[in-house]
Write an enzyme that holds these catalytic residues in place. Sequence first.
Site, mmCIF file in Angstrom:
data_model
loop_
_atom_site.group_PDB
_atom_site.id
_atom_site.type_symbol
_atom_site.label_atom_id
_atom_site.label_comp_id
_atom_site.label_asym_id
_atom_site.label_seq_id
_atom_site.Cartn_x
_atom_site.Cartn_y
_atom_site.Cartn_z
ATOM 1 N N CYS A 310 0.813 -1.219 0.000
ATOM 2 C CA CYS A 310 0.000 0.000 0.000
ATOM 3 C C CYS A 310 0.851 1.276 0.000
ATOM 4 O O CYS A 310 0.643 2.180 -0.825
ATOM 5 C CB CYS A 310 -0.960 0.004 1.189
ATOM 6 N N HIS A 358 -2.410 1.145 6.866
ATOM 7 C CA HIS A 358 -2.840 1.081 5.465
ATOM 8 C C HIS A 358 -3.063 2.491 4.937
ATOM 9 O O HIS A 358 -3.418 3.411 5.684
ATOM 10 C CB HIS A 358 -4.132 0.268 5.330
ATOM 11 N N HIS A 370 -5.913 1.859 -4.273
ATOM 12 C CA HIS A 370 -4.995 1.333 -3.263
ATOM 13 C C HIS A 370 -4.608 -0.106 -3.583
ATOM 14 O O HIS A 370 -5.238 -0.774 -4.414
ATOM 15 C CB HIS A 370 -5.623 1.414 -1.860
#
Length: 398
Positions: A310, A358, A370
């Site tokens: 990520c 994240h 993402h």
Amino acid sequence: MASHRKPRPGGTTASGIRTPALATAALTSIAMLSQTAEAAPSTGHTRPSLEEVEKKVDDLYRQAESATEKYDAAKERTGRERGHVDALRQEVARRTDTLNKAREELGSFAAAQYRTGAAAPSTATFLLANSPQDYFDQTQLMNRLTTREKSAVDAYIGDQAATMKKRREAAESLQTLTTSQQDLQTAKATVQKKLASARELLSQLTAQEKARLAQIEQARQQEAARKAAELAKQQAAAQAEQQSGSSGSSSGSGGSTSTGSTGSTSSGSSGSSGSTSSYDTKAEKALAFARAQIGKPYVWGATGPGSYDCSGLTQAAWKAAGVSLPRTTYDQVNAGTTVSLADARPGDLIFFYDDISHVGLYIGNGMMIHAPKPGAYVREESVYYGGESIIHSVVRPG
């Protein structure tokens, strides 16, 4: 004479032993009790529900992603410290070479003194001394040294002290590097363990359970899309209101500049407009890069070009726009200005979970790009993909 006693009922015998009828009922009761007894201890080993499996798998993936960020940080730190150790080693080698040359020069002075018979014992003592400074502090020898010789001695002593200092720094940095490498291996093992556990849970599901799990995920995505649409409406309404206010104060010249679908606009001032335009230009480049990565797999620790985790994706996207972001989510969250979700603009970074493990790249309309988790691919998705409660913050890079 015949007995006039009535026969006993068939339920019992004279000795009180149960008849088959009652024995059957007793056996039935025993069987039921046995089944209950067998069922009771098995409660701790019952097969988990599908919802429990889903939650456990999601938790494992999130823990793996958190460990991935720690791995990324340890990897970056290890690389940095390895470079520092290499530089120190080169510096030590250079200083050692200088020290050896200074020693040779002092040796030539000693040889000259020996040939002329001047202070040969003193020179020999100096060369054999553990600490040159201890010896040269003696006034008698210092008085014998010429200006050139004294300069050489001073240079030797200075080089020796500096070399020893660099050697200590190199040893300490090497120890730090070793610790970082151990942290790296620990984080890597943690990620692999979490992913293996998640795969094991999923492998135990039946085909029907997997289909049901897919339905649950689809329902969650639909709810996330609904929430994203609500956010888009709120942002659009805020944008329209701001544009209306700006047009009223700028004599109808259209002084405010829209940022697109997110709802944030610049003020009527030229300075603010220029700043907004500059950010939007860079954000467009970052988003163009991110869109080009859609479909590439999530791989923990990856920074491209074939796969990403990520924070690797967000770092690479903004790098394409000429903006340098730190490697991990923990550092990226501090690499800009925090704004509210309602004020989010394309290009902003959206962070998730309390441990900030994240991150995604906001594209507008409540959506983001993402790299979700292991086994998934870079994709567009609602910022509410995991529910509103997991959204931590929004940061505008720069």
